[in-house]
Design a protein around this motif. Structure first.
Motif, PDB file in Angstrom:
ATOM      1  N   LEU A 127       0.838  -1.196   0.000  1.00  0.00           N
ATOM      2  CA  LEU A 127       0.000   0.000   0.000  1.00  0.00           C
ATOM      3  C   LEU A 127       0.875   1.248   0.000  1.00  0.00           C
ATOM      4  O   LEU A 127       1.934   1.267   0.636  1.00  0.00           O
TER       5      LEU A 127
ATOM      6  N   VAL B  54      -1.469   5.708   2.634  1.00  0.00           N
ATOM      7  CA  VAL B  54      -2.744   4.984   2.775  1.00  0.00           C
ATOM      8  C   VAL B  54      -2.629   3.997   3.919  1.00  0.00           C
ATOM      9  O   VAL B  54      -1.758   3.130   3.925  1.00  0.00           O
TER      10      VAL B  54
ATOM     11  N   PRO C 266      -4.172   0.851   6.112  1.00  0.00           N
ATOM     12  CA  PRO C 266      -5.129  -0.255   5.985  1.00  0.00           C
ATOM     13  C   PRO C 266      -6.390   0.029   6.800  1.00  0.00           C
ATOM     14  O   PRO C 266      -6.314   0.467   7.941  1.00  0.00           O
TER      15      PRO C 266
ATOM     16  N   VAL D 142     -10.408  -0.227   2.478  1.00  0.00           N
ATOM     17  CA  VAL D 142      -9.464  -0.768   1.508  1.00  0.00           C
ATOM     18  C   VAL D 142      -9.716  -2.263   1.370  1.00  0.00           C
ATOM     19  O   VAL D 142      -9.543  -3.023   2.311  1.00  0.00           O
TER      20      VAL D 142
ATOM     21  N   TRP E 119      -7.047  -3.803  -4.006  1.00  0.00           N
ATOM     22  CA  TRP E 119      -6.857  -2.378  -4.263  1.00  0.00           C
ATOM     23  C   TRP E 119      -5.845  -2.177  -5.392  1.00  0.00           C
ATOM     24  O   TRP E 119      -5.126  -3.101  -5.771  1.00  0.00           O
TER      25      TRP E 119
ATOM     26  N   ASN F 117      -3.085   1.051  -7.066  1.00  0.00           N
ATOM     27  CA  ASN F 117      -2.567   2.414  -7.146  1.00  0.00           C
ATOM     28  C   ASN F 117      -2.108   2.658  -8.582  1.00  0.00           C
ATOM     29  O   ASN F 117      -1.236   1.952  -9.094  1.00  0.00           O
TER      30      ASN F 117
ATOM     31  N   GLY G 219      -9.092   2.167  -3.302  1.00  0.00           N
ATOM     32  CA  GLY G 219      -9.134   1.116  -2.290  1.00  0.00           C
ATOM     33  C   GLY G 219     -10.284   0.153  -2.485  1.00  0.00           C
ATOM     34  O   GLY G 219     -10.193  -1.018  -2.118  1.00  0.00           O
TER      35      GLY G 219
END
Length: 454
Positions: free
Chosen positions: A370, A374, A376, A380, A384, A386, A402
């Protein structure tokens, strides 16, 4: 000292308990939306080439009956109908997903209970209740195993789906507790498929088999057949074989007190591709829409994802529809060019399109953690993404997603669900009137006889 009950005994007691309680209003509301959604998925899937092949084979094997093959003017006995409808439900990867076990619950449980409800001419309310029972039993077993069996390579929709379908049918059949125990034991003893099936027709074939298993195991149990009641605990039982003896019994003890339909909930797909790609697709769409970027100006897209996504989306340059549905690169390319991923896009015409091929080559998938900013949380989900988009003019844009639209924590609106259902009806080329069938399904508790549904 009283010995601990076997898992099968606890599950059977759980089914009887669930049959006796009033479900929370939110649980019922979610279940009705799932019935609408999976019915649409079955309709759309019924016209695919692979399901047509399964239909031809199953029609020769199973006897006629009063259970609808959804999307066709044909009825078979309950096992045959559950098989075909289950395969149809999953054939387009457009059915729901639950992170309790990473299963496609409705695609297995609904075809089984729908077939048996039609076989017995039961009401829509009976069907609705048994559907909830089947899902809750399946999710409880899934939580007890944790997602580690999925990580080990078992296709949990097949392994755990048989438990859910058997539980749902047992709930409908109103059989005694010993028969329920044997039905569950017979269903789970056969285990299921491995995740090697992704990208092939075997995936929805085994979804159909799991639905069929729930029907057959109950009929066998009612006719006196038995299974190993210690199928979980035996030294060669499924706790040992599937999960190295790890099984959290507390989740089984909470059946009827906690609901998997609420936690973790169920995700309804917006796109007809593997759910693992949805967060990244939403991230790309968000960047393109908010920054008004033309696809000609895109240099590279980098998607950082957790290991579970990389293990599912293994086809970087897909050549078939099934491979394309398990390709992050394809899904993003389709979103870039068309602003959406629709059922009609699942054809070689789009997969082999030169523009799509060029866009595919701009997408890079990396496994990572992550982002540091961000934390957890319940917002999320396990899949997820990014997304970083770089333009030829030197700009860089980033979007973390998320939970994609359609997830249990970011659900589709009622209008979106109807729109998806309508797209499935149209894709099926049937003569169903969307509004009419939708109203029946969303108000299924008012249906007097399930034979009137389709």
């Amino acid at each position: 000292m009283k010995s601990e009950k076997l898992v099968i005994e606890k599950l059977a007691a759980g089914i009887i308990n669930l049959n006796s309680i009033t479900f929370p209003e939110k649980v019922v509301s979610i279940a009705k939306k799932l019935i609408v959604d999976v019915s649409g998925a079955i309709l759309a899937g019924s016209c695919t080439r692979s399901v047509c092949s399964i239909f031809d084979a199953v029609s020769e094997i199973y006897s006629p009956g009063n259970c609808n093959i959804i999307g066709r003017k044909k009825s078979l006995n309950p096992a045959g109908a559950a098989f075909i409808n289950g395969a149809s439900a999953h054939s387009l990867e457009f059915d729901d997903n639950c992170y309790a076990g990473v299963v496609h619950g409705s695609a297995v449980v609904f075809p089984a209970v729908f077939a048996f409800a039609q076989h017995r001419a039961l009401s829509g309310l009976d069907l609705l209740k048994s559907f909830i029972v089947g899902l809750e039993i399946e999710f409880a077993v899934a939580k007890a195993f944790s997602n580690s069996i999925y990580d080990k390579g078992w296709w949990t929709t097949s392994v755990l789906g048989s438990v859910g379908s058997a539980a749902g049918v047992a709930s409908l059949a109103k059989i005694n507790i010993r028969e329920i125990e044997n039905a569950l034991s017979l269903a789970i003893s056969g285990v299921g498929a491995t995740r090697a099936i992704r990208g092939t027709s075997a995936k929805h074939y085994y979804c159909g088999r799991a639905a069929e298993s729930g029907v057959i195991s109950n009929i066998l149990a009612m006719n006196g057949s038995n299974g190993p009641l210690d199928v979980f605990e035996d030294r060669n039982g499924i706790i040992s074989i599937l999960n190295d003896k790890v099984f959290e019994h507390s989740y089984i003890n909470k059946i009827g007190k906690e609901f998997g339909l609420l936690n973790p909930g169920v995700d309804i797909k917006k796109y007809p591709v593997c759910y693992a790609s949805h967060a990244a697709v939403d991230g790309v769409k968000s960047i393109i829409d908010s920054k008004n970027i033309s696809i000609d100006n895109i240099d590279k897209i980098v998607c950082t994802v957790p290991p579970i996504i990389a293990s599912n989306l293994t086809f970087q340059n897909p050549k078939t529809v099934k491979e394309a549905q398990f390709s992050l690169e394809f899904s993003i390319a389709m979103m870039l060019k068309y602003g959406d991923i629709k059922l009609e896009h699942l054809s070689s015409e789009y997969i082999m399109d030169s523009d799509i091929k060029k866009l595919i080559n701009k997408v890079e998938m990396n496994v990572g953690d992550l982002p540091k900013n961000v934390k957890p949380s319940t917002k999320v989900c396990p899949e997820w993404s990014n997304v970083e988009l770089f333009t030829k003019s030197g700009e860089g844009h980033e979007k973390f997603v998320g939970a994609p639209l359609g997830s249990s924590i970011n659900p589709l609106t009622g209008n979106m669900l109807y729109k998806k259902f309508n797209s499935c009806v149209k894709f099926s080329n049937t003569k169903f009137v969307t509004k009419s069938i939708y109203e029946k399904l969303i108000n299924i508790e008012k249906v007097k006889n399930c034979r009137e549904l389709f």
